[in-house]
Structures are given as structure tokens and as C-alpha cells.
Design a protein around this motif. Structure first.
Motif, PDB file in Angstrom:
ATOM      1  N   HIS A 213       0.809  -1.219   0.000  1.00  0.00           N
ATOM      2  CA  HIS A 213       0.000   0.000   0.000  1.00  0.00           C
ATOM      3  C   HIS A 213       0.847   1.277   0.000  1.00  0.00           C
ATOM      4  CE1 HIS A 213      -3.611  -2.362   0.700  1.00  0.00           C
ATOM      5  NE2 HIS A 213      -2.994  -2.976   1.693  1.00  0.00           N
ATOM      6  N   GLU A 214       2.147   1.153   0.103  1.00  0.00           N
ATOM      7  CA  GLU A 214       2.991   2.336   0.238  1.00  0.00           C
ATOM      8  C   GLU A 214       2.964   3.215  -1.000  1.00  0.00           C
ATOM      9  OE1 GLU A 214       6.206   0.668   3.530  1.00  0.00           O
ATOM     10  OE2 GLU A 214       6.829   0.892   1.427  1.00  0.00           O
ATOM     11  N   ALA A 215       3.029   2.619  -2.189  1.00  0.00           N
ATOM     12  CA  ALA A 215       3.051   3.409  -3.423  1.00  0.00           C
ATOM     13  C   ALA A 215       1.733   4.166  -3.595  1.00  0.00           C
ATOM     14  CB  ALA A 215       3.310   2.503  -4.622  1.00  0.00           C
ATOM     15  N   GLN A 216       0.613   3.498  -3.296  1.00  0.00           N
ATOM     16  CA  GLN A 216      -0.692   4.137  -3.434  1.00  0.00           C
ATOM     17  C   GLN A 216      -0.836   5.305  -2.464  1.00  0.00           C
ATOM     18  OE1 GLN A 216      -4.005   1.571  -2.565  1.00  0.00           O
ATOM     19  NE2 GLN A 216      -5.533   3.019  -3.321  1.00  0.00           N
ATOM     20  N   LEU A 217      -0.374   5.111  -1.226  1.00  0.00           N
ATOM     21  CA  LEU A 217      -0.424   6.187  -0.240  1.00  0.00           C
ATOM     22  C   LEU A 217       0.419   7.368  -0.687  1.00  0.00           C
ATOM     23  CD1 LEU A 217      -1.107   7.433   2.509  1.00  0.00           C
ATOM     24  CD2 LEU A 217       0.794   6.128   3.495  1.00  0.00           C
ATOM     25  N   GLN A 218       1.629   7.089  -1.204  1.00  0.00           N
ATOM     26  CA  GLN A 218       2.508   8.171  -1.633  1.00  0.00           C
ATOM     27  C   GLN A 218       1.918   8.929  -2.818  1.00  0.00           C
ATOM     28  OE1 GLN A 218       5.314   9.067   0.125  1.00  0.00           O
ATOM     29  NE2 GLN A 218       5.012  10.898  -1.148  1.00  0.00           N
ATOM     30  N   ARG A 219       1.280   8.219  -3.731  1.00  0.00           N
ATOM     31  CA  ARG A 219       0.632   8.877  -4.882  1.00  0.00           C
ATOM     32  C   ARG A 219      -0.478   9.801  -4.389  1.00  0.00           C
ATOM     33  NH1 ARG A 219      -4.082   7.505  -7.763  1.00  0.00           N
ATOM     34  NH2 ARG A 219      -4.179   8.430  -9.860  1.00  0.00           N
ATOM     35  N   TRP A 220      -1.277   9.326  -3.444  1.00  0.00           N
ATOM     36  CA  TRP A 220      -2.366  10.127  -2.881  1.00  0.00           C
ATOM     37  C   TRP A 220      -1.831  11.410  -2.248  1.00  0.00           C
ATOM     38  CZ3 TRP A 220      -4.155  11.175   2.259  1.00  0.00           C
ATOM     39  CH2 TRP A 220      -5.494  11.577   2.335  1.00  0.00           C
ATOM     40  N   LEU A 221      -0.720  11.271  -1.540  1.00  0.00           N
ATOM     41  CA  LEU A 221      -0.095  12.435  -0.920  1.00  0.00           C
ATOM     42  C   LEU A 221       0.504  13.374  -1.963  1.00  0.00           C
ATOM     43  CD1 LEU A 221       1.702  10.629   2.063  1.00  0.00           C
ATOM     44  CD2 LEU A 221      -0.258  12.171   2.244  1.00  0.00           C
ATOM     45  N   ASP A 222       1.176  12.815  -2.952  1.00  0.00           N
ATOM     46  CA  ASP A 222       1.805  13.631  -3.991  1.00  0.00           C
ATOM     47  C   ASP A 222       0.781  14.454  -4.760  1.00  0.00           C
ATOM     48  OD1 ASP A 222       4.261  12.615  -3.273  1.00  0.00           O
ATOM     49  OD2 ASP A 222       4.345  11.139  -4.893  1.00  0.00           O
ATOM     50  N   LEU A 223      -0.427  13.916  -4.915  1.00  0.00           N
ATOM     51  CA  LEU A 223      -1.486  14.632  -5.620  1.00  0.00           C
ATOM     52  C   LEU A 223      -2.162  15.679  -4.739  1.00  0.00           C
ATOM     53  CD1 LEU A 223      -3.110  11.612  -7.521  1.00  0.00           C
ATOM     54  CD2 LEU A 223      -1.913  13.560  -8.563  1.00  0.00           C
ATOM     55  N   GLY A 224      -1.771  15.724  -3.488  1.00  0.00           N
ATOM     56  CA  GLY A 224      -2.313  16.712  -2.570  1.00  0.00           C
ATOM     57  C   GLY A 224      -3.721  16.420  -2.098  1.00  0.00           C
ATOM     58  N   TYR A 225      -4.157  15.183  -2.247  1.00  0.00           N
ATOM     59  CA  TYR A 225      -5.529  14.827  -1.892  1.00  0.00           C
ATOM     60  C   TYR A 225      -5.784  14.888  -0.391  1.00  0.00           C
ATOM     61  CZ  TYR A 225      -6.385  13.171  -6.691  1.00  0.00           C
ATOM     62  OH  TYR A 225      -6.563  13.097  -8.050  1.00  0.00           O
ATOM     63  N   HIS A 226      -4.736  14.989   0.412  1.00  0.00           N
ATOM     64  CA  HIS A 226      -4.912  15.063   1.861  1.00  0.00           C
ATOM     65  C   HIS A 226      -5.238  16.478   2.334  1.00  0.00           C
ATOM     66  CE1 HIS A 226      -0.816  16.124   0.938  1.00  0.00           C
ATOM     67  NE2 HIS A 226      -0.558  16.485   2.190  1.00  0.00           N
ATOM     68  N   GLY A 227      -5.146  17.468   1.444  1.00  0.00           N
ATOM     69  CA  GLY A 227      -5.487  18.834   1.813  1.00  0.00           C
ATOM     70  C   GLY A 227      -4.647  19.363   2.956  1.00  0.00           C
ATOM     71  N   GLU A 228      -5.318  19.903   3.985  1.00  0.00           N
ATOM     72  CA  GLU A 228      -4.615  20.448   5.151  1.00  0.00           C
ATOM     73  C   GLU A 228      -4.262  19.389   6.180  1.00  0.00           C
ATOM     74  OE1 GLU A 228      -6.863  23.561   6.932  1.00  0.00           O
ATOM     75  OE2 GLU A 228      -6.665  24.919   5.224  1.00  0.00           O
ATOM     76  N   MET A 229      -4.595  18.142   5.917  1.00  0.00           N
ATOM     77  CA  MET A 229      -4.313  17.077   6.891  1.00  0.00           C
ATOM     78  C   MET A 229      -2.840  16.669   6.788  1.00  0.00           C
ATOM     79  SD  MET A 229      -7.808  14.756   6.708  1.00  0.00           S
ATOM     80  CE  MET A 229      -7.642  14.368   4.955  1.00  0.00           C
ATOM     81  N   ASN A 230      -1.981  17.578   7.243  1.00  0.00           N
ATOM     82  CA  ASN A 230      -0.537  17.345   7.135  1.00  0.00           C
ATOM     83  C   ASN A 230      -0.077  16.121   7.910  1.00  0.00           C
ATOM     84  OD1 ASN A 230      -0.167  19.652   5.515  1.00  0.00           O
ATOM     85  ND2 ASN A 230      -0.094  20.975   7.317  1.00  0.00           N
ATOM     86  N   PHE A 231      -0.859  15.738   8.925  1.00  0.00           N
ATOM     87  CA  PHE A 231      -0.486  14.558   9.706  1.00  0.00           C
ATOM     88  C   PHE A 231      -0.470  13.297   8.843  1.00  0.00           C
ATOM     89  CE2 PHE A 231      -5.081  15.159  10.127  1.00  0.00           C
ATOM     90  CZ  PHE A 231      -5.571  13.913   9.784  1.00  0.00           C
ATOM     91  N   MET A 232      -1.175  13.336   7.699  1.00  0.00           N
ATOM     92  CA  MET A 232      -1.176  12.179   6.817  1.00  0.00           C
ATOM     93  C   MET A 232       0.174  11.992   6.140  1.00  0.00           C
ATOM     94  SD  MET A 232      -4.094  10.677   7.012  1.00  0.00           S
ATOM     95  CE  MET A 232      -3.910   9.570   5.616  1.00  0.00           C
ATOM     96  N   ALA A 233       0.923  13.083   5.992  1.00  0.00           N
ATOM     97  CA  ALA A 233       2.216  13.008   5.325  1.00  0.00           C
ATOM     98  C   ALA A 233       3.376  12.840   6.299  1.00  0.00           C
ATOM     99  CB  ALA A 233       2.442  14.269   4.480  1.00  0.00           C
ATOM    100  N   GLU A 234       3.075  12.934   7.579  1.00  0.00           N
ATOM    101  CA  GLU A 234       4.121  12.823   8.598  1.00  0.00           C
ATOM    102  C   GLU A 234       4.397  11.356   8.962  1.00  0.00           C
ATOM    103  OE1 GLU A 234       2.506  15.149  11.727  1.00  0.00           O
ATOM    104  OE2 GLU A 234       2.916  17.067  10.733  1.00  0.00           O
ATOM    105  N   HIS A 235       5.432  11.151   9.707  1.00  0.00           N
ATOM    106  CA  HIS A 235       5.788   9.841  10.273  1.00  0.00           C
ATOM    107  C   HIS A 235       6.379   8.866   9.253  1.00  0.00           C
ATOM    108  CE1 HIS A 235       3.767  11.134  13.900  1.00  0.00           C
ATOM    109  NE2 HIS A 235       2.682  11.369  13.202  1.00  0.00           N
ATOM    110  N   GLY A 236       6.647   9.326   8.034  1.00  0.00           N
ATOM    111  CA  GLY A 236       7.331   8.465   7.068  1.00  0.00           C
ATOM    112  C   GLY A 236       6.614   7.154   6.831  1.00  0.00           C
ATOM    113  N   THR A 237       7.364   6.048   6.959  1.00  0.00           N
ATOM    114  CA  THR A 237       6.801   4.722   6.676  1.00  0.00           C
ATOM    115  C   THR A 237       6.129   4.083   7.890  1.00  0.00           C
ATOM    116  OG1 THR A 237       8.953   3.719   7.147  1.00  0.00           O
ATOM    117  CG2 THR A 237       8.475   4.262   4.840  1.00  0.00           C
ATOM    118  N   LYS A 238       5.991   4.835   8.982  1.00  0.00           N
ATOM    119  CA  LYS A 238       5.383   4.249  10.175  1.00  0.00           C
ATOM    120  C   LYS A 238       3.929   3.830   9.931  1.00  0.00           C
ATOM    121  CE  LYS A 238       8.251   6.421  13.719  1.00  0.00           C
ATOM    122  NZ  LYS A 238       8.284   7.318  14.903  1.00  0.00           N
TER     123      LYS A 238
END
Length: 388
Positions: free
Chosen positions: A37-62
Motif C-alpha cells: 500500500h505504500e506506493a498508493q499512499l505516496q501517490r495520494w499524498l503527492d497529488l495533494g488529496y490530503h489537503g490540510e491534513m498534514n499529519f497524513m504526510a508525517e511519520h514516514g513509513t510508520k
């Protein structure tokens, strides 16, 4: 009991029984490998779909590697708990633009604390059987891919709206996890989910979404989602989505309401998840009149409190702008202008403009009707039309 003498298959069955006794609708066990699921999560983040939910991009691979989040973790016990209240009244509230629609999960007590306490109790029961057990409960409160873990454990399949669906219970349930450091036998998701089915060719959730937030199957652009806009977004709600919000002031259930699997939705057995009287079937004007002290009192122990009074007013202001013209609405909006911050004030001005346009439309319609009547009267007087 020393870990090297434990009958783990037997313990796994006991854990599921204990989970049931604690009020969970289901429990299943999976390993911690979520790398797919890592590639899909990274794509979602790269597209900015998380908006202001910066916590979604934090913590690396945790998020995708539980043993990095909690060192020593070997298994995850995934749990679910139904939250659909009796007499949910979806249609009644959504059809009346003067009533406030609140996502059904938020009408009762905040699920985070309730579920976390239950999951902690489950860990404590396991620790009575296992010496030096390491465990940690999670309920939507840390970098955990809970839906992916639930699917991996076999609690359901991922719907095109990205939520987990159980063929026997729809999607009206919360998820929680217990990380443990013992090698419990894992459930076979293929075996569990094979009997459930999937979305097939159905795209009802995608076409029903008021703002088109489900941009492709299994992918939600949070920046368009009404739940995000009314709960997570701290700034101004983009104007292009305000009318689509209708009377939804906290969250949105549309993608679940239209899902065929939710005909099998299970009513919660938890009294704490039943709708509170002060939130159910309330008019927008009643809720807009709450001062901050009233808001805090009436949302005590509720997930709604986390957005604060000003964002509460922001959301209701938009809904009032969407409501049919009413001089009482105009008066309420104008009276709040001196009491709110600039963010809420901007939304009130927008709502007032919407109300003014509706008033003008009514006036134009009245004038048009009057002119038609006058023409008919003159025609009758001239004998062009027989007087009925």
C-alpha cells in the motif's frame, strides 16, 4: 503463562470471544506487512488529496510498517464496532433544508475514548494469559492504515468510496486496532472476504457524491469531500462547494447512504452511540443561536466539539445560505456579524448574498404573476376572454 508454552491458535479464539464480550462486532488478526500500500499512499499524498491534513504526510513509513511505529509488533488485531443509531432519520433531515444534517456517527458520544478503553481492556485480558505482553491500542489516533489492516485481516473489502464494507453489515462501523508482540495465527482474508463479494460494476457512491470527491474508484480527494470541508478544514470553505453542501453542517453520509450493501446495516448496541436530543432533528436557526458556552455544553463528550464554536457557525452559515429565503434567517445572520471572527463573517456575507438572490427571485416571480393577472383582467374587460 510463558510465551513459549502458549497455545496460540487457542488464544486467538479466546481473543475473538473476549472482543465480542466487550461489544465489538468482529475481530480478526493479520500480520504487519503493508508494503503493497505504500506506493498508493505516496501517490495520494503527492497529488495533494490530503489537503490540510498534514499529519497524513508525517511519520514516514510508520503508517505502513507497524513495527516501526511500535517496535516489537508482530500482529495486529483489527476490531469493528457498529455505530448506526436507531431511527437514524436520514431522509427526513436531508429533505428538510431548514434542519441541520449531522453525520450519524457524530450524533452520540465520541467513539475514540469509548473504543480505546475497550481495546485496552482486551489487551489487559490477553496480558493475563501472556507474560510480558507488549500491546498498544489505536482508534484513529496515530499513523495507522486502519482500513488496509481491516481488509488484510478480513473484516471486509474496500469499497469504491474507500471505506471498508462487510456484506453482512454494510459500512456503518468504526475500526480500531490492538498491536501485539506475539505470533498469533493470522486470519485468511481470502477465505473471509471471498464469501462477501465486492462493488462489482456499481459506481453509485461516485455519482452520488455531492462534490465529486471520489475522483476514481477507491480514491477520495479530501479537498472536495464535505466531511473534510466541515471538519478538518480550518480555513474558508471554497465557494464552488458551498451550495453542494446543502444542510450538511458536520460530515456527510451520502456515499454510504447510496451503497447497496448498507441495506444490511446493523443498528448499534451501544447506547452511547444513540443520537443525543440536543443534536437530532434540530433546525439550523436553533443551532446557529448557540453561544460558545452552549455549544461546549451541548457537545460535551461529542466528536463535534473538536471543530470549535467558530467553525460550527461557519458551517451553519453556509447551510443557512442554502436554505429557502426566510427573513428570520437574514436577521439571524446579520445579528451574528458583530460576534464572529473574520472567517465566519465571510461565510455569513456569502449566506446573506444567497438569501438576497432568493428574495429577488421570489419578488420577480410575484411581479410576473401580478402582471399576468393584470393582463388577464384587461382582456376580460375588453371582452377578449370570457369571464368565467
Amino acid at each position: 503463562m510463558p510465551q513459549d508454552t502458549i497455545n496460540y491458535p487457542e488464544l486467538a479464539q479466546q481473543i475473538k470471544q473476549w472482543a465480542s464480550e466487550l461489544g465489538f462486532a468482529d475481530a480478526a488478526i493479520c500480520d504487519i506487512d503493508l508494503r503493497q500500500h505504500e506506493a498508493q499512499l505516496q501517490r495520494w499524498l503527492d497529488l495533494g488529496y490530503h489537503g490540510e491534513m498534514n499529519f497524513m504526510a508525517e511519520h514516514g513509513t510508520k503508517r505502513s510498517r507497524p513495527d516501526e511505529l511500535v517496535p516489537g509488533t508482530q500482529r495486529v488485531i483489527s476490531l469493528k464496532m457498529h455505530y448506526l443509531p436507531p431511527d437514524a432519520g436520514f431522509a427526513k433531515t436531508l429533505k428538510d433544508p431548514n434542519l441541520a444534517y449531522i453525520s450519524r456517527y457524530a450524533l452520540g458520544r465520541d467513539y475514540h475514548k469509548l473504543m480505546r478503553n475497550r481495546i485496552k481492556k482486551l489487551g489487559e485480558r490477553i496480558s493475563e494469559q501472556v507474560e510480558s505482553l507488549g500491546f498498544r491500542p489505536f482508534v484513529d489516533s496515530a499513523p495507522v492504515l486502519e482500513r488496509q489492516l481491516a481488509a488484510k485481516a478480513g473484516l471486509g473489502f474496500t469499497g469504491k468510496h474507500s471505506l471498508i464494507i462487510d456484506k453482512q453489515a454494510g459500512s456503518w462501523f468504526f475500526l480500531g486496532e490492538l498491536f501485539v508482540d506475539i505470533p498469533l495465527p493470522v486470519d485468511d482474508p481470502t477465505e473471509r472476504i471471498a464469501s462477501q463479494g465486492d462493488c462489482g460494476n456499481c459506481v453509485a457512491c461516485m455519482t452520488m457524491c455531492p462534490t465529486g470527491a471520489i475522483v476514481e474508484p477507491f480514491v477520495v480527494d479530501a479537498r472536495k469531500c464535505i466531511s473534510y470541508l466541515t471538519i478538518e478544514l480550518k480555513g474558508a470553505i471554497p465557494e464552488q462547494y458551498r451550495q453542494a453542501m446543502g444542510n450538511r453542517i458536520y460530515g456527510c453520509d451520502d456515499c454510504q447512504l447510496i451503497c447497496p450493501w448498507n441495506r444490511y446495516g446493523q443498528i448499534t448496541a451501544e447506547q452511547d452511540f444513540h443520537a443525543r436530543a440536543q443534536l437530532r432533528d434540530k433546525s439550523l436557526l436553533d443551532l446557529f443561536a448557540w453561544d460558545e458556552a452552549t455549544f461546549l455544553k451541548n457537545t460535551e463528550g461529542s466528536p463535534i466539539r473538536r471543530i470549535g464554536h467558530q467553525r460550527w457557525l461557519r458551517n451553519i452559515a453556509v447551510a443557512l445560505g442554502n436554505a429557502p429565503y426566510d427573513q428570520a434567517i437574514v436577521q439571524a445572520l446579520e445579528e451574528q456579524l458583530d460576534e464572529v471572527d473574520d472567517l465566519v463573517g465571510e461565510h455569513i456575507h456569502w449566506a446573506l448574498a444567497q438569501q438576497q438572490r432568493k428574495a429577488q427571485a421570489i419578488e420577480i416571480k410575484v411581479i410576473s404573476t401580478q402582471k399576468k393577472t393584470q393582463r388577464l383582467v384587461r382582456a376580460v374587460e375588453k371582452g377578449l376572454v370570457r369571464d368565467a
